[in-house]
Design an enzyme around this catalytic site. Structure first.
Site, mmCIF file in Angstrom:
data_model
loop_
_atom_site.group_PDB
_atom_site.id
_atom_site.type_symbol
_atom_site.label_atom_id
_atom_site.label_comp_id
_atom_site.label_asym_id
_atom_site.label_seq_id
_atom_site.Cartn_x
_atom_site.Cartn_y
_atom_site.Cartn_z
ATOM 1 N N SER A 63 8.141 -10.027 1.947
ATOM 2 C CA SER A 63 6.752 -9.702 2.239
ATOM 3 C C SER A 63 5.863 -10.848 1.791
ATOM 4 O O SER A 63 6.256 -11.664 0.937
ATOM 5 C CB SER A 63 6.342 -8.411 1.525
ATOM 6 N N GLU A 143 1.167 -4.277 7.227
ATOM 7 C CA GLU A 143 0.805 -3.347 6.156
ATOM 8 C C GLU A 143 -0.711 -3.240 6.018
ATOM 9 O O GLU A 143 -1.353 -4.178 5.550
ATOM 10 C CB GLU A 143 1.404 -3.808 4.815
ATOM 11 N N ASP A 176 1.568 2.217 2.811
ATOM 12 C CA ASP A 176 1.637 2.104 1.357
ATOM 13 C C ASP A 176 0.774 3.234 0.791
ATOM 14 O O ASP A 176 -0.423 3.323 1.096
ATOM 15 C CB ASP A 176 1.090 0.729 0.945
ATOM 16 N N GLU A 237 7.091 0.514 -5.152
ATOM 17 C CA GLU A 237 6.235 -0.635 -5.450
ATOM 18 C C GLU A 237 5.337 -0.284 -6.633
ATOM 19 O O GLU A 237 4.433 0.546 -6.512
ATOM 20 C CB GLU A 237 5.381 -1.039 -4.246
HETATM 21 MN MN MN Z 1 2.188 -2.450 -0.650
#
Ligand code: MN
Length: 282
Positions: A63, A143, A176, A237
């Site tokens: 990422s 994202e 997320d 995360e």
């Molecule tokens: Mn994230």
């Protein structure tokens, strides 16, 4: 179902000693893969990382956010060059996914709303990058992140609209829960709206600490994932260690985790339990 974790759960950079610590930590936690931040593709050793991953028998995803000097929509040529260099490293490491804020630079807030031209510029670059990714067998994720980190893509609806503009079969939505908690009206509805275009989800608590210790509605999140028959990656995360660029962009100045060992143990156990209870882990 693949379970992974972001490298920031263990380390804030990818120097050899840090990389070994993160790969060993992810393997010891029984994870299928580690998400590696690729903030400086030119400093990244794919060969070394590939060997470490293979020694520990785990995979990797990548990422990134664009650096300010290659930001979108301001610098499309530099952004494309940067993303193509990143794809080369992803491919050389043997990974099949690059995701994150590939459409912008975290913390770059121009103080105006996004325009059609902004989105067209971003989509034109990402269309070419997605094609190059496809040639390398890589899928490209988008994202959405909260309004304090980007002005471009804050919500699921905006993420899906950008995917429509890009129009690439190998691109997917990456949600997320930390950002959803700020921007969405609920956790379940956006996941249902994304459906099979959702390919990746960061399971991140409302304060970025250990899952289960904040205000994210995990039951609704996992129920919705089960309802869409989610087949993508589940990724812990939390931020224990941070790259200085990311600390600045995300304003992470406090310790929100406490003991990193309990984050991994308790956080993963909590997420597994919630996923299983929702019928997601069959
Ligand atoms: Mn994230």
């Amino acid at each position: 179902m693949e379970f992974g974790a972001h490298a920031f759960v263990w380390v804030g950079d990818w120097a050899p000693a840090s990389a070994r610590k993160a790969v060993a930590g992810a393997a010891a936690a029984g994870l299928d893969f580690l998400e590696i931040p690729l903030l400086r593709p030119e400093e990244f050793s794919a060969e070394e990382t590939r060997r470490m991953l293979s020694d520990h028998g785990i995979g990797a995803t990548f990422s990134l956010g664009l650096p300010a000097e290659a930001a979108l929509p301001e610098r499309p040529r530099e952004a494309e060059d940067f993303l193509l260099r990143a794809l080369d490293q992803v491919a050389a490491t043997g990974s099949d996914r690059l995701t994150g804020v590939v459409y912008g630079s975290l913390g770059l807030l121009p103080g105006r709303p996004p325009t059609e031209t902004d989105y067209e510029t971003v989509a034109a670059v990402l269309r070419r990058v997605a094609a190059a990714a496809g040639d390398r067998g890589i899928r490209l994720g988008i994202e959405p992140v909260n309004r304090y980190e980007t002005f471009l893509v804050n919500t699921t609806a905006q993420g899906l609209a950008l995917l429509d503009r890009i129009g690439a079969a190998n691109s997917f939505l990456h949600l997320d829960t930390y950002h959803m908690n700020i921007e969405e009206e609920s956790f379940g509805q956006p996941i249902r709206e994304a459906g099979d275009r959702l390919g990746y989800i960061h399971l991140s608590e409302s304060h970025r600490g250990t899952p289960g210790s904040g205000t994210v509605d995990w039951d609704n999140t996992f129920r919705a994932l089960a309802a869409i028959d989610y087949q993508g990656a589940l990724v812990l995360e939390s931020f224990v260690a941070l790259h200085p660029d990311i600390a600045r962009a995300t304003c992470m100045w406090r310790d929100v985790v406490g003991n990193p060992a309990t984050l991994v143990r308790d956080g993963l156990a909590f997420l597994h339990e919630k996923a299983a209870a929702a019928g997601l882990l069959r």
